[in-house]
Motif scaffolding. Structure first.
Motif, PDB file in Angstrom:
ATOM      1  N   GLY A  78     -25.574   0.130 -12.876  1.00  0.00           N
ATOM      2  CA  GLY A  78     -26.676   0.941 -13.347  1.00  0.00           C
ATOM      3  C   GLY A  78     -26.248   2.367 -13.620  1.00  0.00           C
ATOM      4  O   GLY A  78     -25.101   2.754 -13.391  1.00  0.00           O
ATOM      5  N   ARG A  79     -27.193   3.177 -14.079  1.00  0.00           N
ATOM      6  CA  ARG A  79     -26.872   4.571 -14.406  1.00  0.00           C
ATOM      7  C   ARG A  79     -26.392   5.341 -13.178  1.00  0.00           C
ATOM      8  O   ARG A  79     -25.495   6.174 -13.264  1.00  0.00           O
ATOM      9  CB  ARG A  79     -28.107   5.242 -14.996  1.00  0.00           C
ATOM     10  CG  ARG A  79     -28.480   4.763 -16.396  1.00  0.00           C
ATOM     11  CD  ARG A  79     -29.641   5.551 -16.946  1.00  0.00           C
ATOM     12  NE  ARG A  79     -29.985   5.120 -18.289  1.00  0.00           N
ATOM     13  CZ  ARG A  79     -30.971   5.664 -19.010  1.00  0.00           C
ATOM     14  NH1 ARG A  79     -31.714   6.633 -18.477  1.00  0.00           N
ATOM     15  NH2 ARG A  79     -31.211   5.228 -20.233  1.00  0.00           N
ATOM     16  N   GLN A  80     -26.996   5.048 -12.038  1.00  0.00           N
ATOM     17  CA  GLN A  80     -26.603   5.761 -10.820  1.00  0.00           C
ATOM     18  C   GLN A  80     -25.166   5.427 -10.438  1.00  0.00           C
ATOM     19  O   GLN A  80     -24.401   6.304 -10.012  1.00  0.00           O
ATOM     20  CB  GLN A  80     -27.549   5.413  -9.678  1.00  0.00           C
ATOM     21  CG  GLN A  80     -27.354   6.281  -8.437  1.00  0.00           C
ATOM     22  CD  GLN A  80     -28.409   6.024  -7.381  1.00  0.00           C
ATOM     23  OE1 GLN A  80     -29.199   5.085  -7.501  1.00  0.00           O
ATOM     24  NE2 GLN A  80     -28.431   6.847  -6.354  1.00  0.00           N
ATOM     25  N   ASP A  81     -24.773   4.149 -10.607  1.00  0.00           N
ATOM     26  CA  ASP A  81     -23.400   3.756 -10.314  1.00  0.00           C
ATOM     27  C   ASP A  81     -22.417   4.482 -11.239  1.00  0.00           C
ATOM     28  O   ASP A  81     -21.365   4.957 -10.801  1.00  0.00           O
ATOM     29  CB  ASP A  81     -23.227   2.243 -10.474  1.00  0.00           C
ATOM     30  CG  ASP A  81     -24.060   1.467  -9.469  1.00  0.00           C
ATOM     31  OD1 ASP A  81     -24.180   1.935  -8.334  1.00  0.00           O
ATOM     32  OD2 ASP A  81     -24.588   0.406  -9.842  1.00  0.00           O
TER      33      ASP A  81
ATOM     34  N   TRP B  59     -22.931   7.306 -12.784  1.00  0.00           N
ATOM     35  CA  TRP B  59     -22.937   8.732 -12.438  1.00  0.00           C
ATOM     36  C   TRP B  59     -22.048   9.003 -11.235  1.00  0.00           C
ATOM     37  O   TRP B  59     -21.243   9.953 -11.222  1.00  0.00           O
ATOM     38  CB  TRP B  59     -24.366   9.185 -12.151  1.00  0.00           C
ATOM     39  CG  TRP B  59     -24.469  10.635 -11.777  1.00  0.00           C
ATOM     40  CD1 TRP B  59     -24.514  11.702 -12.612  1.00  0.00           C
ATOM     41  CD2 TRP B  59     -24.534  11.162 -10.439  1.00  0.00           C
ATOM     42  NE1 TRP B  59     -24.601  12.873 -11.894  1.00  0.00           N
ATOM     43  CE2 TRP B  59     -24.605  12.578 -10.572  1.00  0.00           C
ATOM     44  CE3 TRP B  59     -24.531  10.586  -9.173  1.00  0.00           C
ATOM     45  CZ2 TRP B  59     -24.686  13.414  -9.455  1.00  0.00           C
ATOM     46  CZ3 TRP B  59     -24.603  11.424  -8.060  1.00  0.00           C
ATOM     47  CH2 TRP B  59     -24.688  12.811  -8.212  1.00  0.00           C
ATOM     48  N   ARG B  60     -22.144   8.163 -10.193  1.00  0.00           N
ATOM     49  CA  ARG B  60     -21.307   8.349  -8.997  1.00  0.00           C
ATOM     50  C   ARG B  60     -19.829   8.196  -9.336  1.00  0.00           C
ATOM     51  O   ARG B  60     -18.975   8.939  -8.835  1.00  0.00           O
ATOM     52  CB  ARG B  60     -21.712   7.353  -7.914  1.00  0.00           C
ATOM     53  CG  ARG B  60     -22.975   7.738  -7.162  1.00  0.00           C
ATOM     54  CD  ARG B  60     -23.052   6.977  -5.838  1.00  0.00           C
ATOM     55  NE  ARG B  60     -23.148   5.538  -6.058  1.00  0.00           N
ATOM     56  CZ  ARG B  60     -24.297   4.855  -6.044  1.00  0.00           C
ATOM     57  NH1 ARG B  60     -25.445   5.478  -5.818  1.00  0.00           N
ATOM     58  NH2 ARG B  60     -24.310   3.553  -6.252  1.00  0.00           N
TER      59      ARG B  60
ATOM     60  N   ARG C  50     -18.386   8.806 -12.222  1.00  0.00           N
ATOM     61  CA  ARG C  50     -17.947   9.979 -12.978  1.00  0.00           C
ATOM     62  C   ARG C  50     -17.731  11.178 -12.055  1.00  0.00           C
ATOM     63  O   ARG C  50     -16.789  11.953 -12.243  1.00  0.00           O
ATOM     64  CB  ARG C  50     -18.965  10.323 -14.063  1.00  0.00           C
ATOM     65  CG  ARG C  50     -18.986   9.329 -15.222  1.00  0.00           C
ATOM     66  CD  ARG C  50     -19.858   9.832 -16.362  1.00  0.00           C
ATOM     67  NE  ARG C  50     -19.917   8.909 -17.459  1.00  0.00           N
ATOM     68  CZ  ARG C  50     -19.002   8.818 -18.419  1.00  0.00           C
ATOM     69  NH1 ARG C  50     -17.937   9.607 -18.385  1.00  0.00           N
ATOM     70  NH2 ARG C  50     -19.145   7.947 -19.409  1.00  0.00           N
TER      71      ARG C  50
ATOM     72  N   THR D  82     -18.215  -0.424 -12.564  1.00  0.00           N
ATOM     73  CA  THR D  82     -17.904   0.860 -13.194  1.00  0.00           C
ATOM     74  C   THR D  82     -16.409   0.965 -13.499  1.00  0.00           C
ATOM     75  O   THR D  82     -16.025   1.514 -14.543  1.00  0.00           O
ATOM     76  CB  THR D  82     -18.317   2.016 -12.273  1.00  0.00           C
ATOM     77  OG1 THR D  82     -17.848   1.754 -10.941  1.00  0.00           O
ATOM     78  CG2 THR D  82     -19.819   2.181 -12.240  1.00  0.00           C
TER      79      THR D  82
END
Length: 208
Positions: free
Chosen positions: A9-12, A14-15, A17, A60
């Motif tokens: 997901g987007r949160q994964d 983001w983490r 990055r 990711t």
């Protein structure tokens, strides 16, 4: 049939990055030196961890792996070339360029550049001087593998291994990543030359 698992997901992402950005920042020699001085980070320590189980890479990692490999392969290994030229320029007795001695491809990609400082005790003097300047030098494992906690027991190795001990006490590695600048290599050259010169002068005074 079992449904395929959903991608990250987007949160994964983001983490991932954030972690990747922090890692790339820490690769800068002078910034790494600051964190190296903080003992609770345990940077640079060699810790053996047995492989208990195999698990798939996180989603990711799979997303960015191909593009990162392509970028890595397209980058010119400039730092390694600068170090090779620096060592040829120094031409110091007791300083061995392991890449020139052991690697047939002069453009081979290296995670770090290995050098032997063969004169007793001088590797540590060179390392301390480079470390104090924040230039990213490393003594790598510092000990033969059987002397690292847990390795001898796992591999069933016994003995003193004097050749491996001498190699471990002489090995110095220099950074080759993309954040290393030509100015860093020039500073490394000056520190190595000055430290070896001072060490030899001290030895001559002591034996005179």
């Amino acid at each position: 049939p079992r449904a395929e698992s959903a991608g990250p997901g987007r949160q994964d992402v983001w983490r991932f990055r954030v972690r990747a950005t922090a890692y790339n920042l820490l690769r800068q020699p002078r910034l790494y030196w600051v964190f190296r001085m903080l003992p609770f980070f345990r940077l640079g320590q060699t810790i053996y961890k047995p492989l208990i189980a195999l698990s798939p890479e996180p989603g990711t990692t799979r997303i960015f792996l191909s593009s990162n490999l392509d970028e890595y392969q397209s980058m010119e290994p400039k730092a390694a070339g600068w170090i090779r030229g620096m060592l040829a320029e120094l031409q110091q007795d007791g300083l061995v360029d392991l890449v020139s001695q052991c690697v047939s491809d002069p453009h081979a990609r290296l995670l770090r550049y290995p050098v032997l400082v063969c004169e007793a005790g001088r590797r540590d003097a060179v390392y301390r001087a480079l470390h104090q300047a924040g230039l990213g030098a490393s003594r790598l494992y510092r000990s033969p593998l059987p002397r690292i906690a847990g390795v001898a027991e796992a591999a069933g190795i016994r003995g003193d291994f004097p050749v491996a001990q001498a190699f471990a006490e002489s090995l110095l590695t220099l950074p080759t990543h993309a954040q290393v600048r030509r100015e860093d290599i020039a500073a490394i050259r000056d520190i190595i030359a000055r430290t070896l010169r001072q060490s030899r002068a001290t030895q001559q005074v002591g034996t005179g």
